[in-house]
Design a protein around this motif. Structure first.
Motif, PDB file in Angstrom:
ATOM      1  N   VAL A 193       0.462  11.009   3.410  1.00 50.88           N
ATOM      2  CA  VAL A 193       0.419  10.316   2.126  1.00 50.88           C
ATOM      3  C   VAL A 193      -0.698   9.276   2.180  1.00 50.88           C
ATOM      4  O   VAL A 193      -0.692   8.395   3.054  1.00 50.88           O
ATOM      5  CB  VAL A 193       1.769   9.643   1.814  1.00 50.88           C
ATOM      6  N   ASN A 194      -1.659   9.387   1.275  1.00 50.16           N
ATOM      7  CA  ASN A 194      -2.801   8.482   1.225  1.00 50.16           C
ATOM      8  C   ASN A 194      -2.586   7.419   0.157  1.00 50.16           C
ATOM      9  O   ASN A 194      -1.909   7.654  -0.847  1.00 50.16           O
ATOM     10  CB  ASN A 194      -4.085   9.266   0.928  1.00 50.16           C
ATOM     11  N   PRO A 195      -3.168   6.249   0.344  1.00 50.58           N
ATOM     12  CA  PRO A 195      -2.983   5.164  -0.625  1.00 50.58           C
ATOM     13  C   PRO A 195      -3.570   5.512  -1.980  1.00 50.58           C
ATOM     14  O   PRO A 195      -4.678   6.033  -2.077  1.00 50.58           O
ATOM     15  CB  PRO A 195      -3.711   3.981   0.019  1.00 50.58           C
ATOM     16  N   THR A 232       2.121   9.722   7.863  1.00 45.05           N
ATOM     17  CA  THR A 232       2.639  11.082   7.914  1.00 45.05           C
ATOM     18  C   THR A 232       4.148  11.095   7.743  1.00 45.05           C
ATOM     19  O   THR A 232       4.852  10.204   8.213  1.00 45.05           O
ATOM     20  CB  THR A 232       2.269  11.762   9.247  1.00 45.05           C
ATOM     21  N   SER A 243       5.414   5.058   1.566  1.00 43.77           N
ATOM     22  CA  SER A 243       4.538   4.395   2.530  1.00 43.77           C
ATOM     23  C   SER A 243       3.464   5.367   2.985  1.00 43.77           C
ATOM     24  O   SER A 243       3.711   6.566   3.154  1.00 43.77           O
ATOM     25  CB  SER A 243       5.346   3.914   3.732  1.00 43.77           C
ATOM     26  N   ILE A 244       2.268   4.846   3.203  1.00 41.33           N
ATOM     27  CA  ILE A 244       1.192   5.716   3.655  1.00 41.33           C
ATOM     28  C   ILE A 244       1.446   6.122   5.099  1.00 41.33           C
ATOM     29  O   ILE A 244       2.119   5.437   5.855  1.00 41.33           O
ATOM     30  CB  ILE A 244      -0.178   5.037   3.503  1.00 41.33           C
ATOM     31  N   THR A 289       0.014  13.120  -2.998  1.00 37.55           N
ATOM     32  CA  THR A 289      -0.075  14.196  -2.014  1.00 37.55           C
ATOM     33  C   THR A 289       0.864  15.317  -2.423  1.00 37.55           C
ATOM     34  O   THR A 289       2.049  15.095  -2.672  1.00 37.55           O
ATOM     35  CB  THR A 289       0.310  13.696  -0.613  1.00 37.55           C
ATOM     36  N   THR A 296       0.845  -1.190   0.000  1.00 39.38           N
ATOM     37  CA  THR A 296       0.000   0.000   0.000  1.00 39.38           C
ATOM     38  C   THR A 296       0.880   1.240   0.000  1.00 39.38           C
ATOM     39  O   THR A 296       1.721   1.424   0.882  1.00 39.38           O
ATOM     40  CB  THR A 296      -0.913   0.019   1.237  1.00 39.38           C
ATOM     41  N   HIS A 297       0.685   2.081  -0.993  1.00 36.54           N
ATOM     42  CA  HIS A 297       1.563   3.231  -1.133  1.00 36.54           C
ATOM     43  C   HIS A 297       0.840   4.369  -1.847  1.00 36.54           C
ATOM     44  O   HIS A 297      -0.250   4.202  -2.394  1.00 36.54           O
ATOM     45  CB  HIS A 297       2.819   2.850  -1.924  1.00 36.54           C
ATOM     46  N   GLY A 298       1.483   5.507  -1.840  1.00 36.68           N
ATOM     47  CA  GLY A 298       1.019   6.676  -2.567  1.00 36.68           C
ATOM     48  C   GLY A 298       2.217   7.443  -3.077  1.00 36.68           C
ATOM     49  O   GLY A 298       3.367   7.035  -2.877  1.00 36.68           O
ATOM     50  N   GLU A 309      -2.921   7.825  -4.032  1.00 40.85           N
ATOM     51  CA  GLU A 309      -3.085   9.234  -4.363  1.00 40.85           C
ATOM     52  C   GLU A 309      -1.723   9.923  -4.414  1.00 40.85           C
ATOM     53  O   GLU A 309      -0.728   9.402  -3.921  1.00 40.85           O
ATOM     54  CB  GLU A 309      -3.967   9.944  -3.329  1.00 40.85           C
TER      55      GLU A 309
END
Length: 854
Positions: free
Chosen positions: A840-842, A821, A818-819, A846, A784-786, A844
């Motif tokens: 950082v949101n999955p 702060t 990594s998702i 940011t 899971t990443h952004g 997306e």
């Protein structure tokens, strides 16, 4: 009596042995220390930026002394419930004891004198904000303190002092617990007017990460008071640096590092270059830019880089009428004769002189362009011709035709030249120019040549037997043929105008598109709904298609690591920066190069209880756009030994141990473990695997012999595709699916990596005698990443993540983050700003826009 005597004498050795055993059973207590080793480490936690060793006498004589030898300073021990009840009967129990009246007077540190920890840190360059310092005792105990508590202590805390004198004991070593860390607090929070640093003071002055607990729920400040202090270690955020000495032949070339102009020219030494991989190149006018050199800068060392520059060259096609004239280039006899081409002539302005018996020497200036051919056509005049009167002179005639390659006749004499060309040294006056080309009518024109001027003649030739009108000839801007004009600034414009004129005259002759000769294999039917492309006339030049080199490719400088541990759930520490994440976890946005990785137990109570886990600090190399795997085992004992790797055949070549970076350079030390260790030497695109003998002893030399057998290839596939492929830690530069050549028999570590996915790979063994290494297929598991886009109001500002420079500058997008702060710091030449809690949101991107002052 004799018997009794014998028993008595026998018992004495037994008692003596028991006494010795008792003495040995008692652990040796640490002794007072008299000197300090002060060291400042770089952001990688390994490189020493500065260090010194001083004793207490030097400290007293050279730095400000804290304490007067009369004032007592106190700490506060844990507030137990029984003691609380005795002092505060019936009141609710509060282990933080804001009244500071329990277990304080009992913790008298004495009337001490010492040196402020801040002053000691300044001996090696001091601390910066967000940096930490570790105060370590001779027995291994240590405590970590942040910048604020060392350099900006609140009065209720007071300065952190390393004391070396106590009034009732004297100087160390008579001061039996010295050197000792003591807080010189004021009296503002103590009801009895004591200089006491209590647990409530600690809560108010320290961040929770630095609170100390005797056991869960029992805070105490005495646990911060390190005794027998022997070492002060500053963990700075400064990048370790080295130097690069750059030379070139010829000298005076402009130097670029990582595509940024340094302002220096060769030879020069660039200092303060951050360790790790850097691209170095040089440029100088008139010379072909050499390939950039990737160098690995080592801390506190000077790396030599040398460039041998090759001149940029073009050619000069020299012809003359008559031919067979000797050619002299820039005053040097070439040994060549007209008509010929001079090859490999350096770009720039050159002088050509033609010499021929019976003819006057002719001298011309030619400008040579890179990889282009400059054309020089010269008419030689007999030296028997009487020189013209002063009022007379010479000029030139620039002749172009459509089509080109027409033979030029001057006043009925063949010049040996073909259009497009310029006739030089034409005597002033009226002359007849005739152009001849098979299949076309001859064209004759009259031109008037003026002194030191160029007459321009543009001629459109008619095909023999054609129905077009008479041959037309015009000068520039519609002026009649033979019109005298200054030498054109851009002869290409003349040619283009002539071509356009030719098309306007000849286009009706070609008829419709169907009448045009077809190009083999070309489809004439337009795509449905599409426009019919106009025909391209035969002979019309087409612009070349852009090559890959014409496309600007952004090179990233950062990658990541995947940190695992056994057991899992350990807090990750990267380059001495404690992160919020626990293993297993991806840390992305680390600069290319070497990083120190360790893990700590995630103990929010800071009880200090020993779990028995023993984790080593490991170093790993991060490659751009890739993720390296780091595994830390805190349970299995490590049995490592250091050997020397040497080889006459492979001196200076890179090698890895067990296929893991960082790489060494032969000769160098190597740390091996167990019976399955191997060395891989990377040489000329081959990966040569050598198993180290299990029997080799620590400190001994393992000699790598030249490889004589064949190597094989291996196919590497991944799902999904497009992952970077690594062999034994070395980047291949290839992406899956791919085939890598040059693997020797033996063990090899195959790894693939792609941002947004956990890295994968395996260790394979290629048997002797195999013709191929087969195919290895890896499945990459997405995490899971952004994405994180960092911008700033001032572009090209340096971006910091996890307290270290990432190698990237604004604007930049970090993929595979990594998702959660992140703390983002952006630094320009005149300002720096830190933005905390960037979420950082999955799935997306940011955006973090940082405002900087100019």
């Amino acid at each position: 009596m004799a018997f009794t005597h014998q028993r008595g004498t026998a018992s004495h050795p037994i008692i003596l042995v028991l006494c010795i055993l008792l003495v040995l059973a008692v652990p040796v207590a640490a002794a007072p220390t008299t000197e300090l080793h002060v060291v400042k480490l770089a952001a990688d936690g390994v490189t020493v930026l500065d260090e010194t060793t001083v004793d207490y006498t030097w400290l007293e004589g050279n730095l400000p002394v804290r304490g007067d030898g009369e004032t007592h300073y106190y700490l506060q021990g844990p507030v137990f419930e029984l003691e609380w009840e005795r002092v505060h009967p019936g009141e609710p129990y509060d282990p933080w004891n804001p009244g500071e009246d329990v277990n304080v007077k009992e913790k008298d540190m004495g009337a001490v004198k010492g040196t402020d920890l801040k002053e000691i840190c300044n001996l090696v360059g001091g601390m910066a904000e967000e940096e930490t310092v570790r105060v370590r005792a001779a027995d291994g105990m240590s405590r970590l303190f942040p910048y604020r508590n060392v350099y900006e202590p609140e009065p209720r805390q007071g300065p952190i002092v390393i004391t070396w004198y106590r009034a009732d004991e004297g100087y160390v070593p008579d001061y039996y617990s010295g050197m000792r860390l003591v807080f010189f607090a004021d009296t503002s929070t103590n009801p009895d007017g004591l200089h006491a640093f209590g647990v409530s003071d600690m809560r108010e002055c320290f961040d929770p990460d630095y609170w100390y607990f005797f056991q869960p729920g029992l805070p105490t400040t005495t646990g911060l008071s390190v005794q027998y202090v022997s070492e002060i270690v500053i963990y700075s955020d400064e990048e370790p640096t080295g130097s690069i000495h750059i030379t070139s032949t010829p000298s005076g070339a402009a130097v670029y590092v990582d595509d940024e102009e340094t302002g220096d020219v060769t030879p020069c030494t660039l200092s303060g270059i951050e360790t790790g991989s850097h691209a170095v190149r040089v440029e100088t006018e008139g010379f072909a830019p050499p390939d950039e050199e990737w160098v690995n800068v080592v801390a506190n060392a000077v790396l030599e880089v040398e460039f041998n520059l090759s001149p940029e060259t073009g050619t000069i096609a020299v012809s003359s009428v008559p031919t067979n004239a000797s050619i002299v280039l820039d005053g040097n006899v070439t040994g060549l004769f007209t008509d010929t081409t001079l090859d490999a002539v350096p770009v720039g302005e050159h002088t050509i002189e033609l010499e021929m018996p019976g003819y006057r020497n002719a001298t011309r200036t030619v400008v040579v362009e890179k990889e282009e051919c400059s054309i020089l056509d010269v008419v030689l005049f007999s030296d028997k011709i009487t020189p013209a009167e002063p009022a007379s002179g010479i000029g030139s005639v620039a002749i172009s035709s459509v089509p080109t390659n027409a033979s030029i006749f001057l006043d009925g004499n063949a010049t040996g030249l073909r259009t497009d060309a310029t006739l030089d040294l034409v005597p002033v006056g009226e002359h007849t120019i005739e152009l001849r080309i098979p299949g076309y009518r001859n064209a004759t024109r009259t031109v008037v040549v003026e002194k030191e001027e160029c007459s321009i003649l543009d001629v459109v030739l008619s095909q023999a037997g054609g129905e077009t009108g008479a041959n037309a000839s015009t000068g520039h801007n519609g002026t009649p043929a033979g019109h005298r004009a200054p030498v054109p600034k851009n002869p290409l414009e003349t040619f283009i105008a002539a071509v356009l004129n030719f098309l306007s005259v000849m286009f009706p002759f070609f008829g419709t598109e169907g009448d045009l000769p077809g190009t083999p294999g070309q489809k004439s039917t337009p795509a449905p709904g599409g426009d019919t492309a106009p025909p391209v006339p035969t002979g019309t030049p087409l612009l070349p298609a852009p090559t890959p080199d014409d496309t600007w490719i952004t090179k990233n400088h950062s990658g990541g690591i995947y940190v695992e541990s056994y057991p899992p759930g350990m807090t990750i520490v990267v380059d001495n920066r404690r992160l919020v994440w626990q293993t297993p976890h991806i840390v992305y946005g680390l600069r290319e190069g070497l990083h120190s990785i360790r893990v700590e137990e995630s103990d929010p109570d800071r009880s200090g209880e020993d779990s028995g886990y023993r984790f080593e600090t490991v170093q790993t190399w991060v490659y751009p756009d890739s993720i390296a795997t780091v595994m830390l085992d805190g349970v299995t004992p490590s049995y490592k030994k250091t050997i020397q790797v040497d080889s006459e055949a492979y001196l200076g070549e890179k090698f890895t141990v067990n296929g893991l970076f960082p790489a060494g350079t032969i000769p160098d030390d190597a740390e091996i473990e167990g019976a399955t260790s191997w060395i891989t030497v990377f040489r000329n695109g081959t990966y040569l695997s050598y198993r180290t003998p299990h029997s080799i002893e620590a400190g001994k030399t393992f000699t790598v012999e030249p490889w004589s057998a064949d190597t094989v290839s291996i196919g590497i596939c991944s799902s999904p595709e497009g992952a970077a492929a690594f062999i034994d830690g070395f980047p291949t530069g290839e992406f899956t699916p791919c085939r890598i050549e040059g693997l020797s028999p033996g063990q090899h570590r195959i790894q693939v990596s792609k941002p947004g996915y956990l890295p994968a790979g395996d260790v394979i063994t290629i048997p002797e005698g195999c013709s191929t290494g087969g195919v290895i297929t890896c499945t990459l598991r997405e995490y899971t990443h952004g994405d994180l886009l960092v911008e700033s109001t001032i572009p090209d500002a340096r971006i910091y993540l996890y307290g270290r420079y990432t190698g990237e500058k604004t604007p930049h997008t970090f993929s595979g983050m990594s998702i959660g702060t992140h703390e983002v710091r952006v630094v320009s030449e005149n300002d720096s700003t830190t933005v905390e809690d960037v979420l950082v949101n999955p799935g997306e991107t940011t955006r973090c826009l940082v405002t900087l002052k100019e």
